[in-house]
Design an enzyme around this catalytic site. Structure first.
Site, PDB file in Angstrom:
ATOM      1  N   HIS A 108      34.312  38.874  45.813  1.00 19.54           N
ATOM      2  CA  HIS A 108      34.798  38.030  44.467  1.00 19.54           C
ATOM      3  C   HIS A 108      36.514  38.556  44.847  1.00 19.54           C
ATOM      4  CE1 HIS A 108      33.002  42.267  42.333  1.00 19.54           C
ATOM      5  NE2 HIS A 108      33.915  41.758  42.382  1.00 19.54           N
ATOM      6  N   MET A 109      37.451  37.936  44.616  1.00 22.49           N
ATOM      7  CA  MET A 109      38.835  38.536  44.373  1.00 22.49           C
ATOM      8  C   MET A 109      39.439  38.248  43.151  1.00 22.49           C
ATOM      9  SD  MET A 109      41.665  36.381  46.093  1.00 22.49           S
ATOM     10  CE  MET A 109      40.865  35.647  48.262  1.00 22.49           C
ATOM     11  N   ARG A 140      37.184  34.258  33.809  1.00 23.42           N
ATOM     12  CA  ARG A 140      37.991  35.324  33.884  1.00 23.42           C
ATOM     13  C   ARG A 140      37.133  36.577  33.446  1.00 23.42           C
ATOM     14  NH1 ARG A 140      42.310  33.358  32.082  1.00 23.42           N
ATOM     15  NH2 ARG A 140      41.877  30.822  31.924  1.00 23.42           N
ATOM     16  N   ASP A 141      37.377  37.462  34.264  1.00 24.93           N
ATOM     17  CA  ASP A 141      36.872  38.324  33.763  1.00 24.93           C
ATOM     18  C   ASP A 141      36.348  38.812  33.043  1.00 24.93           C
ATOM     19  OD1 ASP A 141      36.652  41.306  36.368  1.00 24.93           O
ATOM     20  OD2 ASP A 141      36.439  41.815  34.507  1.00 24.93           O
ATOM     21  N   ILE A 142      35.255  39.520  32.541  1.00 21.44           N
ATOM     22  CA  ILE A 142      34.827  40.107  31.241  1.00 21.44           C
ATOM     23  C   ILE A 142      35.758  41.074  29.921  1.00 21.44           C
ATOM     24  CG2 ILE A 142      33.488  41.920  32.157  1.00 21.44           C
ATOM     25  CD1 ILE A 142      30.859  40.207  29.778  1.00 21.44           C
ATOM     26  N   GLU A 181      31.414  46.687  42.277  1.00 19.57           N
ATOM     27  CA  GLU A 181      30.268  47.036  41.045  1.00 19.57           C
ATOM     28  C   GLU A 181      29.862  45.702  41.784  1.00 19.57           C
ATOM     29  OE1 GLU A 181      32.380  46.860  37.284  1.00 19.57           O
ATOM     30  OE2 GLU A 181      32.908  49.486  38.069  1.00 19.57           O
TER      31      GLU A 181
HETATM   32  P1  DGP Z   1      34.320  44.989  40.942  1.00 27.74           P
HETATM   33  O1  DGP Z   1      34.548  46.454  40.561  1.00 27.74           O
HETATM   34  O2  DGP Z   1      35.166  43.954  42.086  1.00 27.74           O
HETATM   35  O3  DGP Z   1      32.738  44.500  41.854  1.00 27.74           O
HETATM   36  O4  DGP Z   1      34.444  43.765  39.844  1.00 27.74           O
HETATM   37  C1  DGP Z   1      33.082  43.289  39.141  1.00 27.74           C
HETATM   38  C2  DGP Z   1      34.311  43.147  37.720  1.00 27.74           C
HETATM   39  O5  DGP Z   1      32.785  41.655  37.606  1.00 27.74           O
HETATM   40  C3  DGP Z   1      34.283  43.492  36.892  1.00 27.74           C
HETATM   41  O6  DGP Z   1      36.184  43.551  36.668  1.00 27.74           O
HETATM   42  C4  DGP Z   1      34.401  42.980  35.517  1.00 27.74           C
HETATM   43  C5  DGP Z   1      33.507  42.175  35.931  1.00 27.74           C
HETATM   44  N1  DGP Z   1      31.522  41.251  35.390  1.00 27.74           N
HETATM   45  C6  DGP Z   1      31.159  41.989  35.812  1.00 27.74           C
HETATM   46  N2  DGP Z   1      29.749  40.954  35.298  1.00 27.74           N
HETATM   47  C7  DGP Z   1      30.768  40.526  34.598  1.00 27.74           C
HETATM   48  C8  DGP Z   1      29.888  39.432  34.123  1.00 27.74           C
HETATM   49  O7  DGP Z   1      28.809  38.845  33.762  1.00 27.74           O
HETATM   50  N3  DGP Z   1      30.707  38.315  33.906  1.00 27.74           N
HETATM   51  C9  DGP Z   1      32.085  38.369  33.912  1.00 27.74           C
HETATM   52  N4  DGP Z   1      33.042  37.305  33.396  1.00 27.74           N
HETATM   53  N5  DGP Z   1      32.817  39.755  34.458  1.00 27.74           N
HETATM   54  C10 DGP Z   1      31.936  40.272  34.817  1.00 27.74           C
END
Ligand code: DGP
Length: 115
Positions: free
Chosen positions: A99-100, A28-30, A94
């Site tokens: 990643h999708m 899950r996204d943070i 970022e």
């Molecule tokens: P993007 O902008 O497509 O590179 O999305 C990166 C995503 O990664 C963003 O929605 C937040 C997520 N993210 C960044 N660091 C972490 C982390 O340490 N844990 C989790 N679960 N998600 C993260």
């Protein structure tokens, strides 16, 4: 250079992991932007879509298969969902480990903000 996602895949740092096999991991996204917001990543680092090689085609397919399974498990398959991959600066990427994003759980609106 590895990213935070390699540490998540290797369970060196915690995450809310929903799926893992020998090729793909999902967690899950943070910073969730929808009721369901899951990141599906290849275990082997590919930095961006620009770096995908022909020999990665099976692996990329496995990301979609994982997305299908996870959407079903999350109960969002019938209503629908969105899969999204950002690439580089204009795409808003970022984390430079491919990643999708899997978004769902509510109507998601137009694909891009109009401006
Ligand atoms: P993007 O902008 O497509 O590179 O999305 C990166 C995503 O990664 C963003 O929605 C937040 C997520 N993210 C960044 N660091 C972490 C982390 O340490 N844990 C989790 N679960 N998600 C993260």
């Amino acid at each position: 250079m590895s990213t935070i996602f390699s540490k998540i895949i290797n369970k060196e740092i915690p995450s809310d992991m929903v799926y893992q096999d020998e090729h793909v991991t999902a967690f899950r996204d943070i910073e969730p932007q929808a009721p369901v917001h899951i990141l599906i990543v290849p275990n082997r680092k590919i930095a961006t879509v620009n770096d995908i090689q022909e020999e990665d085609e099976q692996l990329i397919g496995k990301m979609f298969t994982a997305a299908r399974k996870i959407a079903a498990e999350e109960g969002i398959a019938a209503d629908g969902y969105r899969l999204l991959i950002n690439c580089n600066k204009h795409g808003g990427q970022e984390v430079f480990h491919l990643h999708m994003h899997l978004f769902g759980g509510r109507p998601l609106g137009p694909m891009l903000l109009r401006r």
